[in-house]
Design an enzyme around this catalytic site. Structure first.
Site, short mmCIF file in Angstrom:
data_model
loop_
_atom_site.label_atom_id
_atom_site.label_comp_id
_atom_site.label_asym_id
_atom_site.label_seq_id
_atom_site.Cartn_x
_atom_site.Cartn_y
_atom_site.Cartn_z
N HIS A 46 -9.50 5.03 -9.22
CA HIS A 46 -8.57 3.92 -10.01
C HIS A 46 -7.56 4.69 -10.64
O HIS A 46 -7.61 5.59 -11.59
CB HIS A 46 -9.35 3.21 -10.77
CG HIS A 46 -8.80 2.23 -11.63
ND1 HIS A 46 -8.55 0.66 -11.02
CD2 HIS A 46 -7.92 2.00 -12.72
CE1 HIS A 46 -7.79 0.18 -11.93
NE2 HIS A 46 -7.49 0.87 -12.86
N GLY A 95 6.13 -7.33 -9.37
CA GLY A 95 5.08 -8.32 -8.68
C GLY A 95 3.58 -7.63 -8.22
O GLY A 95 3.06 -8.39 -7.47
N HIS A 100 -4.62 -1.71 -9.37
CA HIS A 100 -5.21 -0.57 -8.87
C HIS A 100 -3.98 -0.21 -7.81
O HIS A 100 -3.78 -0.86 -6.85
CB HIS A 100 -6.44 -0.91 -7.97
CG HIS A 100 -7.19 0.36 -7.51
ND1 HIS A 100 -8.30 0.78 -7.77
CD2 HIS A 100 -6.72 1.18 -6.40
CE1 HIS A 100 -8.90 1.86 -7.00
NE2 HIS A 100 -7.58 2.32 -6.15
N HIS A 102 -1.72 0.86 -4.98
CA HIS A 102 -1.70 0.66 -3.65
C HIS A 102 -0.25 0.59 -2.91
O HIS A 102 0.82 0.29 -3.74
CB HIS A 102 -2.39 -0.66 -3.27
CG HIS A 102 -1.95 -1.60 -3.75
ND1 HIS A 102 -1.93 -2.01 -5.06
CD2 HIS A 102 -0.89 -2.88 -3.38
CE1 HIS A 102 -1.50 -3.32 -5.42
NE2 HIS A 102 -0.88 -3.67 -4.40
N HIS A 104 1.78 -1.27 0.45
CA HIS A 104 1.66 -2.07 1.44
C HIS A 104 2.17 -1.49 2.72
O HIS A 104 3.45 -1.10 2.63
CB HIS A 104 2.32 -3.39 1.30
CG HIS A 104 1.96 -4.28 0.15
ND1 HIS A 104 1.18 -5.41 0.16
CD2 HIS A 104 1.75 -3.88 -1.41
CE1 HIS A 104 0.73 -5.84 -0.97
NE2 HIS A 104 1.38 -4.97 -1.99
#
Ligand code: AMP
Ligand code: ZN
Length: 116
Positions: A46, A95, A100, A102, A104
């Protein structure tokens, strides 16, 4: 992190549609895809976001692992020839809704030339 939804996915406490996994990295389908291919690339450890990762040696190592895995991930989702967009929202104003880190990975349709 106890209540983090992506940590829960890493632990297998909630289901996900996994497309790639190694020691440091997990990739699974986004629940609300915006394109034919929309997966999330996350570190198994995390970190709140990419900024937090970039200011720690452990985070930088995890980012390295994520990018090292990228060609294989791209191949698995079938975007090697088509191309893709890699997006990171860092912080609430940008946004980010899941705290955690990440990326896209989206593609499979024409995404146009504009960022927004
Ligand atoms: P962001 O707004 O950049 O923080 O993106 C968070 C993303 O996580 C959104 O695209 C959500 O659709 C996705 N998401 C939230 N919960 C889940 C889940 N349980 N499984 C898969 N994707 C999720
Ligand atoms: Zn987490």
């Amino acid at each position: 992190m106890e209540n983090c939804v992506f940590c829960k996915i890493v632990r297998g406490d909630i289901p996900s549609k996994k497309v790639y996994e190694d020691e440091n990295v997990l990739v699974f389908k986004d629940l609300h895809p915006v394109s034919p291919v929309h997966v999330l690339i996350i570190p198994k450890v995390h970190f709140e976001n990419v900024h937090a990762m970039s200011v720690s040696e452990e985070g930088l190592a995890a980012l390295n692992a994520m990018f090292r895995a990228l060609p294989e991930i791209v191949r698995l989702v079938g975007l090697e020839e088509k191309g893709f967009r890699l997006i990171n929202n860092c912080g609430v104003a940008a946004g980010q809704s899941v705290m955690h880190a990440h990326f896209h990975l989206i593609g499979g349709r024409s995404l146009g030339t504009k960022i927004l």
